[in-house]
Design an enzyme around this catalytic site. Sequence first.
Site, short mmCIF file in Angstrom:
data_model
loop_
_atom_site.label_atom_id
_atom_site.label_comp_id
_atom_site.label_asym_id
_atom_site.label_seq_id
_atom_site.Cartn_x
_atom_site.Cartn_y
_atom_site.Cartn_z
N ASP A 63 0.85 -1.19 0.00
CA ASP A 63 0.00 0.00 0.00
C ASP A 63 0.89 1.24 0.00
OD1 ASP A 63 -2.35 -1.48 0.17
OD2 ASP A 63 -2.59 -1.19 2.33
N ARG A 95 -1.57 -0.54 -8.52
CA ARG A 95 -2.92 -0.10 -8.15
C ARG A 95 -2.94 1.43 -8.21
NH1 ARG A 95 -3.89 -0.91 -2.15
NH2 ARG A 95 -4.33 -3.09 -2.60
C1 LIG Z 1 -8.86 -1.12 -3.21
C2 LIG Z 1 -8.40 0.21 -2.68
C3 LIG Z 1 -7.15 0.32 -2.12
C4 LIG Z 1 -6.68 1.55 -1.65
N1 LIG Z 1 -5.38 1.68 -1.22
C5 LIG Z 1 -4.90 2.91 -0.91
C6 LIG Z 1 -3.52 3.11 -0.61
O1 LIG Z 1 -2.70 2.18 -0.62
N2 LIG Z 1 -3.10 4.37 -0.31
C7 LIG Z 1 -3.98 5.44 -0.31
O2 LIG Z 1 -3.55 6.57 -0.06
N3 LIG Z 1 -5.29 5.27 -0.55
C8 LIG Z 1 -5.78 4.04 -0.86
N4 LIG Z 1 -7.10 3.89 -1.16
C9 LIG Z 1 -8.07 5.00 -0.88
C10 LIG Z 1 -8.13 6.00 -2.01
O3 LIG Z 1 -6.94 6.76 -2.07
C11 LIG Z 1 -9.31 6.96 -1.82
O4 LIG Z 1 -9.15 7.67 -0.63
C12 LIG Z 1 -10.66 6.28 -1.77
O5 LIG Z 1 -10.72 5.22 -2.70
C13 LIG Z 1 -11.80 7.27 -2.12
O6 LIG Z 1 -11.62 7.78 -3.41
P1 LIG Z 1 -12.49 7.31 -4.68
O7 LIG Z 1 -11.53 6.96 -5.76
O8 LIG Z 1 -13.42 6.24 -4.31
O9 LIG Z 1 -13.21 8.62 -5.18
P2 LIG Z 1 -14.00 9.78 -4.43
O10 LIG Z 1 -14.09 10.90 -5.41
O11 LIG Z 1 -13.42 10.06 -3.09
O12 LIG Z 1 -15.43 9.14 -4.21
C14 LIG Z 1 -16.30 8.82 -5.29
C15 LIG Z 1 -17.58 8.25 -4.73
O13 LIG Z 1 -17.30 7.00 -4.11
C16 LIG Z 1 -18.05 6.83 -2.92
N5 LIG Z 1 -17.12 6.74 -1.76
C17 LIG Z 1 -15.80 7.04 -1.75
N6 LIG Z 1 -15.28 6.82 -0.52
C18 LIG Z 1 -16.29 6.40 0.25
C19 LIG Z 1 -16.39 6.00 1.61
N7 LIG Z 1 -15.34 6.01 2.42
N8 LIG Z 1 -17.61 5.61 2.07
C20 LIG Z 1 -18.69 5.60 1.26
N9 LIG Z 1 -18.67 5.95 -0.04
C21 LIG Z 1 -17.48 6.34 -0.55
C22 LIG Z 1 -18.95 8.04 -2.82
O14 LIG Z 1 -20.17 7.72 -3.45
C23 LIG Z 1 -18.20 9.08 -3.60
O15 LIG Z 1 -19.05 10.08 -4.11
C24 LIG Z 1 -7.55 2.68 -1.68
C25 LIG Z 1 -8.82 2.56 -2.25
C26 LIG Z 1 -9.25 1.37 -2.77
C27 LIG Z 1 -10.59 1.29 -3.42
#
Ligand SMILES: Cc1cc2nc3c(=O)[nH]c(=O)nc-3n(C[C@H](O)[C@H](O)[C@H](O)COP(=O)(O)OP(=O)(O)OC[C@H]3O[C@@H](n4cnc5c(N)ncnc54)[C@H](O)[C@@H]3O)c2cc1C
Length: 311
Positions: A132, A182
């Site tokens: 990660d 990723r």
């Molecule tokens: C499989 C996976 C691994 C990850 N690994 C890392 C990592 O190693 N390092 C790192 O910094 N980040 C990691 N993340 C988190 C990532 O950086 C984002 O903070 C997170 O995915 C929210 O961004 P989004 O792309 O979903 O888009 P956003 O623009 O934040 O959200 C889009 C839509 O998704 C939904 N959504 C998003 N988050 C949530 C929530 N928490 N609860 C409910 N609905 C939500 C909402 O409907 C929102 O409108 C990971 C995410 C995923 C999916």
Amino acid sequence: MMRQALLALSRSKRLARFMTESPLAWSGARRFVAGRTVDEAVAVVQALNREGLSATLDYLGENVATLAEAAASADAYIAAVDAIRAAGIHSGISLKLTAIGLDLGDDVAVEQLTRILERAATKSPPVFVRIDMEGSPYTARTLRIFHAARTQFPHLGIVIQSYLRRTAADADALAAAGAHVRIVKGAYLEPDEIAFQDKAEVDAAYTALITRLMADDARANGTYAAVATHDPAMIDSAKSFAAQHGVPRDAFEFQMLYGIRRDLQRQLAGDGFRMRVYVPYGRQWYPYFMRRLAERPENVGFILRNVMREA
Ligand SMILES: Cc1cc2nc3c(=O)[nH]c(=O)nc-3n(C[C@H](O)[C@H](O)[C@H](O)COP(=O)(O)OP(=O)(O)OC[C@H]3O[C@@H](n4cnc5c(N)ncnc54)[C@H](O)[C@@H]3O)c2cc1C
């Protein structure tokens, strides 16, 4: 504002201790955390596998302060590798280098990572291990450790964050190396000098990373992209790039977090896309939980309502 406050609170050790001991707080965290033990997490993955979704197991924990804690986290990951094999589930593991000693020195984290990678490779096919990405103080060190370890252990992947201004250059190096990457937006509090603050800029950078890592030259090199997001616009970007450039459905995957957008997870799998769910478990759930609240502050109200109902 709320995002900043929640991310600042995610670093409080006192609140972490209080929350981790509270059964009510745990009842809120359960929306995002599969369980406290590896057996509970394996049962969740078995249910996901039955629906055609694969997984990656994350033993929660970060920023350990002693060699004993670093070794104990690595032992928990080795136990997860063994549990994946014993149960025959479709899952890899995801780990944070600060959980296995990065704050104590690169050599400490590398030693523990090597133990995990060796165990993951004892049988064929190896269990896939993903590092990660954490806050920006760790970015360069994490990438350096990844590139070095990968020469010996090809079953190793990495994460890049589209909010960091440096990431386009990191993606070029990863595409040249043919890495498993990723793509995420980024979950930490970062200053303007190094990170885009505006959602439109973070999203534009995300789409550019999809284009870079799914391009013909990158794929020809062995690069494999995991599009990790719940954002329908980003998912559509990946789908249309794949359709326009003839990228086969087994040449990339989508990833989402346990407990978020289950409907979309199942829909993508049902449409024939590879879909992997990130399944966290363990007792150190507090910082992970707070980052999930920060991503969608409406979650705070939702969780509080559920907790009150349970109380
Ligand atoms: C499989 C996976 C691994 C990850 N690994 C890392 C990592 O190693 N390092 C790192 O910094 N980040 C990691 N993340 C988190 C990532 O950086 C984002 O903070 C997170 O995915 C929210 O961004 P989004 O792309 O979903 O888009 P956003 O623009 O934040 O959200 C889009 C839509 O998704 C939904 N959504 C998003 N988050 C949530 C929530 N928490 N609860 C409910 N609905 C939500 C909402 O409907 C929102 O409108 C990971 C995410 C995923 C999916």
